[in-house]
Motif scaffolding. Structure first.
Motif, PDB file in Angstrom:
ATOM      1  N   THR A  36       0.999  -1.118  -0.013  1.00 50.28           N
ATOM      2  CA  THR A  36       0.131   0.099   0.188  1.00 50.28           C
ATOM      3  C   THR A  36       0.791   1.210   0.291  1.00 50.28           C
ATOM      4  OG1 THR A  36      -0.339   0.027   2.233  1.00 50.28           O
ATOM      5  CG2 THR A  36      -1.903  -0.957   1.124  1.00 50.28           C
ATOM      6  N   VAL A  37       2.372   1.470  -0.332  1.00 55.33           N
ATOM      7  CA  VAL A  37       3.047   2.545   0.047  1.00 55.33           C
ATOM      8  C   VAL A  37       2.582   2.599  -1.132  1.00 55.33           C
ATOM      9  CG1 VAL A  37       5.381   3.007   0.582  1.00 55.33           C
ATOM     10  CG2 VAL A  37       4.420   1.174   1.735  1.00 55.33           C
ATOM     11  N   GLU A  38       2.574   4.580  -0.973  1.00 50.83           N
ATOM     12  CA  GLU A  38       2.583   4.826  -2.667  1.00 50.83           C
ATOM     13  C   GLU A  38       3.845   4.355  -3.778  1.00 50.83           C
ATOM     14  OE1 GLU A  38       2.471  10.152  -3.809  1.00 50.83           O
ATOM     15  OE2 GLU A  38       3.352   9.267  -1.838  1.00 50.83           O
ATOM     16  N   SER A  39       3.606   4.015  -4.473  1.00 46.23           N
ATOM     17  CA  SER A  39       4.587   4.781  -5.532  1.00 46.23           C
ATOM     18  C   SER A  39       4.750   2.703  -5.872  1.00 46.23           C
ATOM     19  CB  SER A  39       5.278   5.179  -6.034  1.00 46.23           C
ATOM     20  OG  SER A  39       6.542   4.942  -5.155  1.00 46.23           O
ATOM     21  N   GLU A  40       4.345   1.717  -5.510  1.00 41.07           N
ATOM     22  CA  GLU A  40       5.302   0.955  -5.107  1.00 41.07           C
ATOM     23  C   GLU A  40       4.256  -0.336  -4.840  1.00 41.07           C
ATOM     24  OE1 GLU A  40       7.885  -0.386  -5.581  1.00 41.07           O
ATOM     25  OE2 GLU A  40       9.449   1.887  -4.385  1.00 41.07           O
ATOM     26  N   ASP A  41       2.999  -0.693  -5.838  1.00 38.86           N
ATOM     27  CA  ASP A  41       2.104  -1.396  -5.419  1.00 38.86           C
ATOM     28  C   ASP A  41       2.355  -2.216  -6.523  1.00 38.86           C
ATOM     29  OD1 ASP A  41      -0.156   0.498  -5.420  1.00 38.86           O
ATOM     30  OD2 ASP A  41      -0.957   1.089  -7.097  1.00 38.86           O
ATOM     31  N   LEU A  42       3.685  -2.535  -6.981  1.00 38.75           N
ATOM     32  CA  LEU A  42       3.675  -3.666  -7.896  1.00 38.75           C
ATOM     33  C   LEU A  42       4.606  -3.683  -7.324  1.00 38.75           C
ATOM     34  CD1 LEU A  42       3.363  -6.923  -8.551  1.00 38.75           C
ATOM     35  CD2 LEU A  42       3.500  -6.070 -10.893  1.00 38.75           C
TER      36      LEU A  42
END
Length: 282
Positions: A36-42
């Motif tokens: 859920t961390v911003e810019s790290e969806d995958l």
């Protein structure tokens, strides 16, 4: 270019394990996950180092972070003699080889948002600033390391020293870093680990002045839950900004050999956090 370099290094690190080539040894892990961390969806990344396994001239390379903007890669020529190793190029800073925050092992994507706490000025600068490209040299032995780097575009020199030793039932590690740039500042940290019950308790204090961040404390307890599940409870609190602290619970569910499903969740700076990844240790 940095993205391609990291992918090459991470994929190269799996070859020794798959083909059992004794000339190259690795220490660390790689994973594919979502968060859920911003810019790290995958994300795809990890934290590892690979070295040629012979005396004399050789190579070392490694990576910390995820594909994209938030990573640092290491590559150096080396000369080894027994337990002593010299490296020149961009070796991993001595400051990052000891008393590492356990946060990076529980939720890597959140650790990359907090590289100003417990990490080298070189690591924090590379991940958070443009054209921050260190070059330097290091000297390493089994339980100590020292390194000197220079960042040309920022006219900054970074001298680091780290070491670890056993004191009875304790494992103690410490690191110090002096940064000479626009101003002269220092980072320092001290970590103690102790076997408690079936698990290991760790406590880390970090002074992060050179990273322009407040001093912080991290407490963690890692322990087995079953034969195939390991749990970690972790709290990290900046002393001057406790509202930005975090609390996490993580689980490593081992599927086969060194492959595991890692899940973690908690709160950081008032926001909910969650991550899941398929991880391979080497």
């Amino acid at each position: 270019m940095k993205r391609l370099a990291l992918l090459t290094l991470l994929l190269s690190g799996t070859a020794p394990t798959l083909h059992a080539e004794p000339w190259l040894t690795g220490d660390g892990w790689i994973a594919l996950g979502t968060s859920t961390v911003e810019s790290e969806d995958l994300w795809f990344g990890g934290d590892g180092t690979w070295r040629t396994n012979w005396d004399g001239l050789g190579l070392s390379f490694g990576a910390f972070g995820t594909l994209g903007r938030e990573h640092e890669t290491y590559a150096a020529l080396s000369y080894s003699l027994g337990s002593t190793r010299y490296e020149i190029g961009n070796p991993r800073p001595a400051y990052d080889q000891f008393a590492r925050p356990l946060l990076s092992d529980v939720m890597l994507t959140e650790a990359l948002q907090r590289t100003d706490t417990g990490y080298s000025r070189l690591t924090d600068g590379t991940i958070t600033q443009d054209n921050y490209l260190p070059a330097g040299a290091s000297y390493q032995r089994s339980d100590m390391a020292t390194s000197l780097h220079y960042v040309d575009d920022y006219d900054t020199a970074v001298l680091g020293l780290g070491g670890g030793w056993h004191m009875g039932d304790w494992r103690v590690e410490a690191a110090l870093e002096y940064v000479d740039g626009d101003s002269s500042d220092a980072n320092a940290k001290l970590q103690g680990r102790y076997m408690l019950g079936s698990g290991e308790m760790s406590g880390t204090l970090s002074y992060n002045e050179a990273n322009d961040a407040p001093a912080a404390m991290e407490l963690a307890y890692r322990h087995p839950l079953t034969n195939t599940i390991s749990m970690t409870e972790l709290v990290s609190v900046p002393f001057e900004e406790p509202e930005d602290g975090l609390a996490l619970v993580g689980a490593n569910i081992y599927l086969r050999g060194e492959t595991s499903l890692d899940v973690s969740g908690g709160y950081g700076a008032g926001d909910g956090l969650a991550s899941a990844a398929l991880r391979f240790e080497f």
